[in-house]
Design an enzyme around this catalytic site. Structure first.
Site, PDB file in Angstrom:
ATOM      1  N   ASN A 135       0.814  -1.229   0.000  1.00  0.00           N
ATOM      2  CA  ASN A 135       0.000   0.000   0.000  1.00  0.00           C
ATOM      3  C   ASN A 135       0.843   1.273   0.000  1.00  0.00           C
ATOM      4  O   ASN A 135       0.487   2.253  -0.644  1.00  0.00           O
ATOM      5  CB  ASN A 135      -1.032  -0.009   1.131  1.00  0.00           C
ATOM      6  CG  ASN A 135      -0.433  -0.177   2.493  1.00  0.00           C
ATOM      7  OD1 ASN A 135       0.640  -0.740   2.640  1.00  0.00           O
ATOM      8  ND2 ASN A 135      -1.123   0.297   3.514  1.00  0.00           N
ATOM      9  N   GLU A 233       3.102  -3.742  12.320  1.00  0.00           N
ATOM     10  CA  GLU A 233       2.145  -2.669  12.003  1.00  0.00           C
ATOM     11  C   GLU A 233       1.044  -3.325  11.184  1.00  0.00           C
ATOM     12  O   GLU A 233       1.266  -3.708  10.038  1.00  0.00           O
ATOM     13  CB  GLU A 233       2.814  -1.561  11.184  1.00  0.00           C
ATOM     14  CG  GLU A 233       3.956  -0.851  11.863  1.00  0.00           C
ATOM     15  CD  GLU A 233       3.542  -0.009  13.049  1.00  0.00           C
ATOM     16  OE1 GLU A 233       2.319   0.112  13.332  1.00  0.00           O
ATOM     17  OE2 GLU A 233       4.443   0.511  13.712  1.00  0.00           O
ATOM     18  N   CYS A 267      -3.688   1.920   6.295  1.00  0.00           N
ATOM     19  CA  CYS A 267      -4.045   1.347   7.605  1.00  0.00           C
ATOM     20  C   CYS A 267      -4.619   2.402   8.540  1.00  0.00           C
ATOM     21  O   CYS A 267      -5.287   2.060   9.503  1.00  0.00           O
ATOM     22  CB  CYS A 267      -2.848   0.642   8.217  1.00  0.00           C
ATOM     23  SG  CYS A 267      -1.352   1.607   8.161  1.00  0.00           S
ATOM     24  N   GLU A 437       7.232   2.461  15.560  1.00  0.00           N
ATOM     25  CA  GLU A 437       8.242   2.831  14.578  1.00  0.00           C
ATOM     26  C   GLU A 437       8.335   4.352  14.562  1.00  0.00           C
ATOM     27  O   GLU A 437       7.527   5.046  15.163  1.00  0.00           O
ATOM     28  CB  GLU A 437       7.841   2.316  13.196  1.00  0.00           C
ATOM     29  CG  GLU A 437       7.855   0.805  13.115  1.00  0.00           C
ATOM     30  CD  GLU A 437       7.612   0.315  11.699  1.00  0.00           C
ATOM     31  OE1 GLU A 437       8.593   0.127  10.967  1.00  0.00           O
ATOM     32  OE2 GLU A 437       6.448   0.141  11.330  1.00  0.00           O
TER      33      GLU A 437
HETATM   34  P1  NAD Z   1      -0.215  -9.609   3.569  1.00  0.00           P
HETATM   35  O1  NAD Z   1      -0.202  -9.397   5.041  1.00  0.00           O
HETATM   36  O2  NAD Z   1      -0.429 -10.984   3.044  1.00  0.00           O
HETATM   37  O3  NAD Z   1       1.170  -9.089   2.904  1.00  0.00           O
HETATM   38  C1  NAD Z   1       2.058  -8.152   3.462  1.00  0.00           C
HETATM   39  C2  NAD Z   1       3.493  -8.641   3.278  1.00  0.00           C
HETATM   40  O4  NAD Z   1       3.702  -9.843   3.996  1.00  0.00           O
HETATM   41  C3  NAD Z   1       3.889  -8.959   1.828  1.00  0.00           C
HETATM   42  O5  NAD Z   1       5.234  -8.596   1.613  1.00  0.00           O
HETATM   43  C4  NAD Z   1       3.741 -10.465   1.787  1.00  0.00           C
HETATM   44  O6  NAD Z   1       4.523 -11.073   0.786  1.00  0.00           O
HETATM   45  C5  NAD Z   1       4.241 -10.858   3.159  1.00  0.00           C
HETATM   46  N1  NAD Z   1       3.762 -12.152   3.634  1.00  0.00           N
HETATM   47  C6  NAD Z   1       2.580 -12.751   3.357  1.00  0.00           C
HETATM   48  N2  NAD Z   1       2.488 -13.935   4.001  1.00  0.00           N
HETATM   49  C7  NAD Z   1       3.646 -14.081   4.695  1.00  0.00           C
HETATM   50  C8  NAD Z   1       4.153 -15.099   5.564  1.00  0.00           C
HETATM   51  N3  NAD Z   1       3.429 -16.177   5.840  1.00  0.00           N
HETATM   52  N4  NAD Z   1       5.362 -14.921   6.129  1.00  0.00           N
HETATM   53  C9  NAD Z   1       6.092 -13.812   5.880  1.00  0.00           C
HETATM   54  N5  NAD Z   1       5.669 -12.822   5.057  1.00  0.00           N
HETATM   55  C10 NAD Z   1       4.453 -12.954   4.480  1.00  0.00           C
HETATM   56  O7  NAD Z   1      -1.299  -8.634   2.973  1.00  0.00           O
HETATM   57  P2  NAD Z   1      -2.194  -8.832   1.654  1.00  0.00           P
HETATM   58  O8  NAD Z   1      -2.735 -10.231   1.556  1.00  0.00           O
HETATM   59  O9  NAD Z   1      -1.424  -8.337   0.493  1.00  0.00           O
HETATM   60  O10 NAD Z   1      -3.412  -7.868   1.991  1.00  0.00           O
HETATM   61  C11 NAD Z   1      -4.509  -8.401   2.698  1.00  0.00           C
HETATM   62  C12 NAD Z   1      -5.073  -7.416   3.684  1.00  0.00           C
HETATM   63  O11 NAD Z   1      -4.065  -7.028   4.602  1.00  0.00           O
HETATM   64  C13 NAD Z   1      -5.576  -6.099   3.108  1.00  0.00           C
HETATM   65  O12 NAD Z   1      -6.857  -6.207   2.607  1.00  0.00           O
HETATM   66  C14 NAD Z   1      -5.498  -5.211   4.321  1.00  0.00           C
HETATM   67  O13 NAD Z   1      -6.646  -5.394   5.105  1.00  0.00           O
HETATM   68  C15 NAD Z   1      -4.276  -5.726   5.070  1.00  0.00           C
HETATM   69  N6  NAD Z   1      -3.065  -4.917   4.810  1.00  0.00           N
HETATM   70  C16 NAD Z   1      -2.728  -3.982   5.740  1.00  0.00           C
HETATM   71  C17 NAD Z   1      -1.612  -3.200   5.529  1.00  0.00           C
HETATM   72  C18 NAD Z   1      -1.205  -2.150   6.538  1.00  0.00           C
HETATM   73  O14 NAD Z   1      -0.609  -1.155   6.166  1.00  0.00           O
HETATM   74  N7  NAD Z   1      -1.439  -2.372   7.811  1.00  0.00           N
HETATM   75  C19 NAD Z   1      -0.852  -3.336   4.375  1.00  0.00           C
HETATM   76  C20 NAD Z   1      -1.213  -4.323   3.449  1.00  0.00           C
HETATM   77  C21 NAD Z   1      -2.327  -5.095   3.684  1.00  0.00           C
END
Ligand code: NAD
Length: 458
Positions: A135, A233, A267, A437
């Site tokens: 994001n 976060e 977020c 952070e």
């Molecule tokens: P996600 O949590 O799957 O991905 C975030 C990061 O984590 C990516 O780099 C991903 O490759 C990595 N990741 C995923 N699974 C992992 C694992 N098992 N071990 C280590 N790293 C891992 O997020 P998403 O599926 O892309 O988005 C889904 C939802 O998450 C969104 O709809 C939103 O609600 C939330 N989200 C929140 C933020 C925030 O800023 N807090 C950012 C992105 C997504």
């Protein structure tokens, strides 16, 4: 080849055209990267503080001279508006400058003791992994790598599957600026492969993660096995609380972009608009046309206020909340055709416990709910498992402070929607995260405190 081994295909979210194909990093490659990083870290930590600071300032300057290029990449891979993308690249520069200024100020204590001298040191952790989301790919990566490097660590940065390009370019710019090889390595890849290899690696001493709450919980559990430090976060469902005594026009004028910026993929998005009942109808009459007027379209057009969602997957997730019986109170327009478009939408559910009112949607959708008095506003504001941000609109200073102390969230603003400044602390309560952070203590979060007693006995 399974999905998890497949290369990453980066799509332009506004057109669905392929921008690049990037190979993922295998667990074996992660092992090699950790070993290289550990070696680079030892040399980096041994440098004189002034030299480390100078190199980080050079890195900041190099980012600054590539601002347009970085912003252009962000527009293409993340669909961000050009204005936002330029701000994001500038934020990386500012974070590096701020962190550079901390290198020579990472001071310990001298503590009075009998029979000697007692001093503390902030020792670097070693190799730190930063797992970034899509994001805000550039700023959130830099929230981790800038202070981590300044505190004497090496960083392995895993960008999100959909947005690896700016991270890869930043690592090249670090080398151009003169940072040692392998000190900041970018490891693109799938979360379940590259991400898990990093969180499970004994050579990684801390994981900084931004993303979804379920993945954050998994990372914390994996880190627990090795007592690895972790900062999380996670999600948010932040309230925007409007009291009857507020400047209603200002509150209504700012409410749309407080949940629509970055197409709601933020977020800190103020997605629960709580309005005191006696001004509820007036507020709705002001806010509805403002939402309908938001310009959604080509993120490269400077007049655009909101671009597309990041991916087909995210669009499907967000559209799940826009069922035919969704209680729509206001809705804007979005382009048809290719691209992951969703119209800005305000819902007015009867039930404050309905999924749209309590779950993080991460798209351009907010709910509006009425409240009666301060206690009711507080009860509603705190009725989610999240606690990241929130806004309070009132002209009564006492009420503003009572509410700011009562809302269980890490980042609150009064008569404003500001949340994140690199020089103030940022983080969540409850399921919004763990640790902080940014801010004055950012470098210290990437160190271990060591206490040393030196006897002066003869
Ligand atoms: P996600 O949590 O799957 O991905 C975030 C990061 O984590 C990516 O780099 C991903 O490759 C990595 N990741 C995923 N699974 C992992 C694992 N098992 N071990 C280590 N790293 C891992 O997020 P998403 O599926 O892309 O988005 C889904 C939802 O998450 C969104 O709809 C939103 O609600 C939330 N989200 C929140 C933020 C925030 O800023 N807090 C950012 C992105 C997504």
């Amino acid at each position: 080849m399974t999905d998890e081994q497949s290369p990453l295909i980066v799509l332009n979210p506004a057109t669905e055209e392929a921008v690049a194909t990037v190979p993922g990093t295998t667990p074996e490659q992660v092992d090699a990267a950790v070993a290289r990083a550990a070696q680079a870290q030892r040399g980096w930590a041994a440098l004189a503080p002034a030299d480390r600071a100078r190199l980080l300032r050079r890195f900041a300057d190099t980012v600054d001279s590539h601002l347009d290029e970085l912003a252009e990449l962000e527009v293409r891979e993340a669909g961000h508006t050009r204005g936002n993308a330029r701000w994001e690249a500038g934020n990386v520069r500012d974070l590096l400058e701020y962190a550079a200024a901390g290198v020579e100020r990472l001071i310990g204590h001298q503590i009075p003791v009998a029979g000697g001298l007692d001093v503390t040191f902030h020792e670097p952790l070693g190799v730190v992994a930063v797992i970034a989301p899509w994001n805000f790919p550039m700023p959130i990566a830099a929230w981790g790598f800038a202070p981590a490097l300044a505190a004497g660590n090496a960083v392995l940065l895993k960008p999100a599957e959909t947005t690896p390009l700016t991270a890869l370019r930043l690592a090249e710019l670090a080398l151009t600026a003169g940072l040692p090889e392998h000190l900041l390595q970018v490891l693109p890849g799938h979360g379940t492969v590259t991400g898990r290899a990093l969180t499970g690696h004994p050579g990684v001493r801390k994981v900084v993660f931004t993303g979804s709450t379920p993945v954050g919980k998994e990372i914390m559990a994996r880190c627990a096995g090795q007592l690895k430090r972790v900062t999380l976060e996670l999600g948010g469902k932040s309230p925007n609380i409007v009291f009857a005594d507020a400047d209603l026009e200002r509150a209504a004028a700012s409410a749309p972009m407080a949940f629509l910026d970055n197409a709601g993929q933020d977020c800190c998005a103020r997605t629960r608009i709580l309005v005191q009942r006696e001004v509820y109808d007036d507020f709705l009459a002001l806010v509805a046309p403002a939402i309908e007027a938001v310009r959604v379209g080509d993120p490269a057009d400077p007049a655009t206020e909101m671009g597309p969602l990041i991916s087909a997957r995210q669009l499907a997730r967000v559209n799940g909340y826009l069922t035919p019986d969704a209680p729509v109170a206001a809705q804007g327009k979005a382009p048809a055709g290719p691209g992951f478009w969703c119209a800005p939408t305000l819902l007015a559910p009867d039930d404050p416990g309905s999924p749209a009112a309590v779950e993080e949607i991460f798209g351009p959708i907010a709910v509006v709910l009425p409240f009666t008095d301060e206690a009711d506003a507080l009860r509603l504001a705190n009725a989610t498992r999240y606690g990241l941000s929130g806004s309070i609109w009132t002209r009564d200073l006492g009420r503003a402070l009572r509410m700011a102390r009562g809302v269980e969230a890490g980042n609150l603003s009064v008569n404003s929607h500001s949340s994140v400044r690199y020089w103030t602390p940022f983080g969540g309560f409850g399921e919004s995260g763990l640790g902080r952070e940014l801010g004055p203590d950012a470098l210290a979060h990437f160190t271990e405190t060591k206490n040393v007693f030196i006897s002066t006995e003869e």
